[in-house]
Design a protein around this motif. Structure first.
Motif, PDB file in Angstrom:
ATOM      1  N   VAL A  30       0.843  -1.122   0.109  1.00 47.18           N
ATOM      2  CA  VAL A  30      -0.040  -0.022  -0.121  1.00 47.18           C
ATOM      3  C   VAL A  30       0.711   1.331   0.083  1.00 47.18           C
ATOM      4  O   VAL A  30       1.746   1.381   0.926  1.00 47.18           O
ATOM      5  N   HIS A  31       0.703   2.100  -0.847  1.00 47.61           N
ATOM      6  CA  HIS A  31       1.294   3.463  -1.227  1.00 47.61           C
ATOM      7  C   HIS A  31       0.140   4.493  -0.616  1.00 47.61           C
ATOM      8  O   HIS A  31      -0.921   4.603  -1.673  1.00 47.61           O
TER       9      HIS A  31
ATOM     10  N   ILE B  74      -1.369  -1.378  -4.099  1.00 47.51           N
ATOM     11  CA  ILE B  74      -2.669  -0.295  -4.051  1.00 47.51           C
ATOM     12  C   ILE B  74      -2.256   1.054  -3.476  1.00 47.51           C
ATOM     13  O   ILE B  74      -1.439   1.430  -2.830  1.00 47.51           O
ATOM     14  N   THR B  75      -2.564   1.860  -4.534  1.00 49.35           N
ATOM     15  CA  THR B  75      -2.287   3.286  -4.352  1.00 49.35           C
ATOM     16  C   THR B  75      -3.435   4.394  -3.794  1.00 49.35           C
ATOM     17  O   THR B  75      -4.618   3.987  -4.126  1.00 49.35           O
TER      18      THR B  75
ATOM     19  N   ALA C 169      -2.159  -5.616   4.999  1.00 51.49           N
ATOM     20  CA  ALA C 169      -1.165  -5.347   3.951  1.00 51.49           C
ATOM     21  C   ALA C 169       0.406  -5.782   4.798  1.00 51.49           C
ATOM     22  O   ALA C 169       0.647  -6.077   5.779  1.00 51.49           O
ATOM     23  N   ASP C 170       1.198  -6.029   3.811  1.00 51.72           N
ATOM     24  CA  ASP C 170       2.705  -6.588   3.946  1.00 51.72           C
ATOM     25  C   ASP C 170       3.548  -5.457   4.137  1.00 51.72           C
ATOM     26  O   ASP C 170       4.378  -5.526   5.016  1.00 51.72           O
ATOM     27  N   LEU C 171       3.371  -4.433   3.303  1.00 58.12           N
ATOM     28  CA  LEU C 171       4.069  -3.479   3.217  1.00 58.12           C
ATOM     29  C   LEU C 171       3.358  -2.264   3.093  1.00 58.12           C
ATOM     30  O   LEU C 171       2.521  -2.199   2.121  1.00 58.12           O
ATOM     31  N   VAL C 172       3.502  -1.228   3.739  1.00 56.95           N
ATOM     32  CA  VAL C 172       2.881   0.015   3.636  1.00 56.95           C
ATOM     33  C   VAL C 172       3.616   1.349   3.628  1.00 56.95           C
ATOM     34  O   VAL C 172       4.389   1.663   4.681  1.00 56.95           O
ATOM     35  N   THR C 173       3.705   2.191   2.862  1.00 59.49           N
ATOM     36  CA  THR C 173       4.432   3.437   2.785  1.00 59.49           C
ATOM     37  C   THR C 173       3.554   4.601   2.720  1.00 59.49           C
ATOM     38  O   THR C 173       2.587   4.622   2.118  1.00 59.49           O
TER      39      THR C 173
END
Length: 203
Positions: A37-38, A165-166, A178-182
């Protein structure tokens, strides 16, 4: 201390750092498709996601892209990706930002169609990565059901498929799975100084 001493000290410091890093990497053994997720108010969410798409293409992976909002405007990334049609499928399902259409039912219909296309791509077994560009926007306006999205990604996404996903305002439930969120943080933006969106930067 002369340059040789500084070089030797640096080399020893980097040797120890590499040794520690190698130990950490040796414990990381899981390989799986990630939910990425961005989000955030800063610029760069889709830009970073398309960077990941380019990276995947560089590894020969097939990638699907579903754009939930952008549709009418011609973008630089679409022109580039069209050159890799054997590896990348782009579906521009949006009709522009919600303040442009000013028609809630039309926006809901477009978002619903885009989500059905996204599920089809993710399930197909054809794509290693699927980008859901601006999905967070349609979730923010409740154009598609959040619980349906979360349940599908959590329970039905194939194990080896990456989903990116943005969009601003990612829902807490999406962040949770989510595994990665920025989160992109806006520090400064030229738009606030009267500079219009420009080719190569915004689109």
């Amino acid at each position: 201390m002369d340059e040789r001493d500084l070089d030797a000290r640096h080399a020893e410091k980097m040797r120890k750092k590499k040794e520690a890093r190698d130990k950490i990497l040796a414990t990381k053994t899981i390989e799986k498709g990630l939910i990425v997720v961005h989000t955030g108010k800063g610029k760069g969410k889709s830009t970073a996601a398309f960077g990941m798409v380019m990276r995947a293409v560089g590894h020969g992976m097939k990638v699907g892209v579903v754009q939930f909002i952008k549709g009418r405007i011609e973008t630089g990334e679409k022109r580039v990706l069209d050159r890799f049609a054997d590896l990348v499928t782009v579906r521009r399902m949006g009709e522009g930002f919600t303040w442009e259409t000013q028609d809630r039912q039309r926006d809901i219909a477009a978002a619903t169609g885009a989500w059905e296309m996204a599920k089809e791509m993710i399930r197909s077994g054809e794509y290693r990565m699927v980008l859901l560009d601006e999905l967070n926007i349609v979730l923010r306006y409740d154009y598609i059901d959040l619980e349906d999205v979360v349940a599908f990604l959590r329970d039905e996404k194939p194990e080896d498929v990456h989903v990116i996903i943005t969009g601003r305002n990612a829902k807490d439930e999406l962040i949770e799975i989510a595994d990665l969120v920025t989160e992109m943080t806006q520090v400064k933006h030229p738009f606030r100084s009267g500079v219009k969106p420009q080719a190569g930067i915004e689109f």
